[in-house]
Enzyme design. Structure first.
Site, short mmCIF file in Angstrom:
data_model
loop_
_atom_site.label_atom_id
_atom_site.label_comp_id
_atom_site.label_asym_id
_atom_site.label_seq_id
_atom_site.Cartn_x
_atom_site.Cartn_y
_atom_site.Cartn_z
N CYS A 73 38.65 109.75 22.82
CA CYS A 73 39.39 110.09 24.03
C CYS A 73 38.80 109.50 25.31
CB CYS A 73 39.55 111.60 24.17
SG CYS A 73 38.05 112.51 24.61
N HIS A 112 37.38 117.31 26.15
CA HIS A 112 38.47 116.33 26.07
C HIS A 112 38.80 115.80 27.45
CE1 HIS A 112 41.96 114.19 24.76
NE2 HIS A 112 42.75 114.90 25.54
N ASP A 129 48.05 111.20 28.54
CA ASP A 129 46.91 111.33 27.64
C ASP A 129 47.13 110.43 26.43
OD1 ASP A 129 44.79 112.05 26.05
OD2 ASP A 129 45.23 114.20 26.07
#
Length: 282
Positions: A73, A112, A129
């Site tokens: 991520c 995250h 995202d």
């Protein structure tokens, strides 16, 4: 923002296969977001070797844009944020708590990275995202609006706000799915992660990136985790188990047998060349 030299926007757009006119509008944001997800795989090969990947923009371009690799991520969203800023969008980096299957939001740390994107001419920001390695991930950005369902590229999402003891409003991204349970879930709506709108900086993600990439208790240092997304399917390799979820909902699973099969699968199905000496299956 991380200043590490001129960002090669043309090279990035070529890598993800996006051929639209680059401009700071909603159509571009949606198109580039989806193309990134379909063009660059999610993978944790560096963390599997107990190495925190570099988040410097030049290193990310060398690995995700020019190399036969993907990332997790922090890598994906740092790269994507740089591309959006080069296109003229305003971007705020957010830190979220992954709450899939959790009983309480507070039981998970903020590990995250997600993005809040300002689109010129639009009344409010969008949650974007490209680095959430799960089948409940966004394929297209959604407006930061509570209680409204959004459909993007075949997936359904909504944002809700939930009570918590902190001073800032707590948002939860939910995905529509079959299973029930978990924090802030409502029937088939499954909580994915929770976040506030407090901006986080590059230095903050450097710390959590080191933790996730090197801590022996991190799930990403314990087993192989790779995914790719296309219009036809979602493909996930979690340890030895390969799961293919088709667009019509059909699911097939099989277990890999050895290192050679795993290495071939990475190259043929995910477009990833594993670094020499990497033990993939443990």
């Amino acid at each position: 923002m991380v200043h590490t030299g001129k960002f090669d926007l043309d090279g990035y757009l070529q890598r993800i296969g996006w051929e639209g006119e680059p401009r700071a509008d909603l159509r571009t944001l949606r198109g580039v977001h989806l193309a990134h997800l379909r063009g660059i795989p999610f993978e944790n090969l560096d963390a599997l070797r107990r190495r925190a990947p570099s988040l410097e923009l030049g290193d990310l371009a060398a690995k995700l844009v020019n190399g036969p690799r993907g990332g997790y991520c922090y890598e994906h969203n740092t790269l994507f944020a740089a591309a959006l800023e080069a296109l003229g969008f305003g971007v705020t980096r957010l830190a979220a708590r992954v709450v899939v299957g959790a009983d309480r939001v507070e039981s998970r740390p903020r590990t995250h990275m997600a993005l809040l994107v300002e689109v010129p001419g639009r009344p409010g920001p969008y949650l974007a995202d490209v680095g959430f390695g799960a089948i409940g991930a966004l394929l297209e950005p959604v407006p930061l609006v509570a209680g409204t369902e959004f459909e993007g590229a075949g997936r359904r999402h909504r944002l809700v706000t939930v009570e918590h003891p902190g001073p800032l409003e707590l948002w939860v991204l939910q995905a529509y799915g079959e299973e029930k349970g978990g924090v802030a879930s409502d029937g088939p709506w499954q909580a994915q992660y929770a976040f506030t709108l407090e901006p986080f900086e590059h230095a903050d993600f450097e710390v959590v990136n080191w933790h996730i990439g090197t801590n022996p208790r991190s799930p990403f240092t314990q087993r192989l985790y790779v995914q790719s997304v296309s219009a036809q399917r979602h493909l996930l390799l979690n340890g030895r188990v390969l799961t293919e979820t088709r667009a019509d909902g059909a699911v097939r699973e099989r277990e890999l047998t050895d290192e050679d099969e795993a290495r071939r699968l990475l190259e043929e199905e995910f477009g990833i060349v594993a670094p020499e000496g990497t033990v993939l299956l443990g």
